[in-house]
Design an enzyme around this catalytic site. Structure first.
Site, PDB file in Angstrom:
ATOM      1  N   HIS A 120      -8.324  -5.081  -1.488  1.00  0.00           N
ATOM      2  CA  HIS A 120      -7.132  -4.335  -1.088  1.00  0.00           C
ATOM      3  C   HIS A 120      -6.844  -4.610   0.398  1.00  0.00           C
ATOM      4  O   HIS A 120      -7.735  -4.553   1.229  1.00  0.00           O
ATOM      5  CB  HIS A 120      -7.381  -2.835  -1.291  1.00  0.00           C
ATOM      6  CG  HIS A 120      -6.219  -1.969  -0.943  1.00  0.00           C
ATOM      7  ND1 HIS A 120      -5.334  -1.498  -1.883  1.00  0.00           N
ATOM      8  CD2 HIS A 120      -5.786  -1.496   0.254  1.00  0.00           C
ATOM      9  CE1 HIS A 120      -4.401  -0.769  -1.291  1.00  0.00           C
ATOM     10  NE2 HIS A 120      -4.660  -0.751   0.011  1.00  0.00           N
TER      11      HIS A 120
ATOM     12  N   ASP B 181      -9.909  -3.984  -6.007  1.00  0.00           N
ATOM     13  CA  ASP B 181      -9.025  -2.978  -5.426  1.00  0.00           C
ATOM     14  C   ASP B 181      -9.340  -1.621  -6.036  1.00  0.00           C
ATOM     15  O   ASP B 181      -8.925  -1.329  -7.159  1.00  0.00           O
ATOM     16  CB  ASP B 181      -7.561  -3.339  -5.674  1.00  0.00           C
ATOM     17  CG  ASP B 181      -6.608  -2.447  -4.891  1.00  0.00           C
ATOM     18  OD1 ASP B 181      -7.040  -1.370  -4.440  1.00  0.00           O
ATOM     19  OD2 ASP B 181      -5.440  -2.824  -4.724  1.00  0.00           O
TER      20      ASP B 181
ATOM     21  N   CYS C  83       0.827  -1.191   0.000  1.00  0.00           N
ATOM     22  CA  CYS C  83       0.000   0.000   0.000  1.00  0.00           C
ATOM     23  C   CYS C  83       0.872   1.257   0.000  1.00  0.00           C
ATOM     24  O   CYS C  83       1.550   1.554  -0.985  1.00  0.00           O
ATOM     25  CB  CYS C  83      -0.955  -0.029   1.196  1.00  0.00           C
ATOM     26  SG  CYS C  83      -2.199   1.305   1.221  1.00  0.00           S
TER      27      CYS C  83
END
Length: 269
Positions: free
Chosen positions: A225, A193, A144
């Site tokens: 995600h 995502d 991330c």
């Protein structure tokens, strides 16, 4: 970081970045300071042989000192790597802000601050790590928030001796990040995502292919995600995706860090 004028492929972290489950387990690493930055250090088994191998662990918004992150770093270390997770948040993690009723209007400024605040200390930290560990083989994995830092390292390899990179469910990426990349990359992606949707992923693949980069893209169905660091391991397909992502990353790094005589495993096919 990459140019702000380059087309965005992975967006800024959002609500999907704060979802997840805390994983059970007792970390075995230690927290020390390197270049005045708190760093989680997990070491390989004592009987590890071969060249010294290092993984830079570039954490998501919960930082490298969360239990989930420590356990993941310990897993990588168990496969023969020294794993170093620098706290480029300096203790100021996302979860400390979630109770603020005005957080939604403040989060953009907080992310900008975090990126700016991390730049110079990260450079000093990398230099200090090189002085400590010397002529080792270095890899970087980013989750991330950590993805752009990882690709920047893969573009500026003279300062790091980096041999391979990996990212999972990334944020804050532009086309420039992939255009400038000089080292192999594995992308571990979620089917669902909102930060890195299929068209953006395909564009990243197009750039890597155009540049004749060494790359591997894996997409896990039925996960969102954050699955690789905060997935609900009580759900079989999420647990499998989380574990397979970690296994794939470590095997990817072994491919570029181990001598061909010992690193290449015969498949028997």
């Amino acid at each position: 970081m990459s140019s702000k004028t380059s087309p965005v492929l992975a967006g800024a972290p959002g609500s999907c970045c704060i979802k997840g489950v805390q994983h059970e387990g007792t970390p075995v690493g230690k927290v020390i300071k390197i270049a005045d930055v708190e760093t989680y250090v997990s070491e390989p088994p004592a009987d590890t042989t071969g060249p010294k191998k290092i993984i830079f662990y570039l954490a998501d918004v919960f930082g490298p000192l969360s239990n989930n992150a420590k356990l993941l770093q310990d897993y990588f270390a168990s496969h023969g790597f020294y794993v170093l997770g620098l706290d480029y948040f300096f203790g100021d993690y996302l979860d400390a802000h979630l109770q603020d009723p005005d957080w939604e209007s403040k989060q953009g400024a907080w992310f900008d601050l975090c990126i700016k605040r991390a730049q110079e200390p990260t450079k000093k930290w990398l230099k200090a790590v090189r002085e400590i560990y010397g002529d080792a083989k270095y890899c970087a994995v980013g989750y991330c928030f950590g993805a752009p830092f990882t690709l920047d390292l893969g573009a500026n390899v003279a300062d790091t001796n980096l041999v391979a990179t990996a990212i999972a469910h990334p944020a804050f990426l532009t086309e420039d990040h992939f255009e400038k990349l000089k080292k192999p990359i594995l992308l571990s992606c979620a089917e669902h995502d909102p930060l890195f949707e299929a068209p953006a992923r395909h564009r990243a693949e197009d750039i890597l292919a155009k540049n004749h980069s060494s790359y591997l893209v894996q997409v896990f169905s039925g996960v969102e995600h954050g699955f690789a660091t905060r997935g609900d391991v009580s759900v079989e397909h999420i647990r499998w995706a989380k574990e397979e992502s970690a296994r794939s990353i470590i095997e990817w790094f072994k491919r570029f860090t181990e001598p061909s005589s010992s690193g290449a495993q015969k498949s028997g096919l």
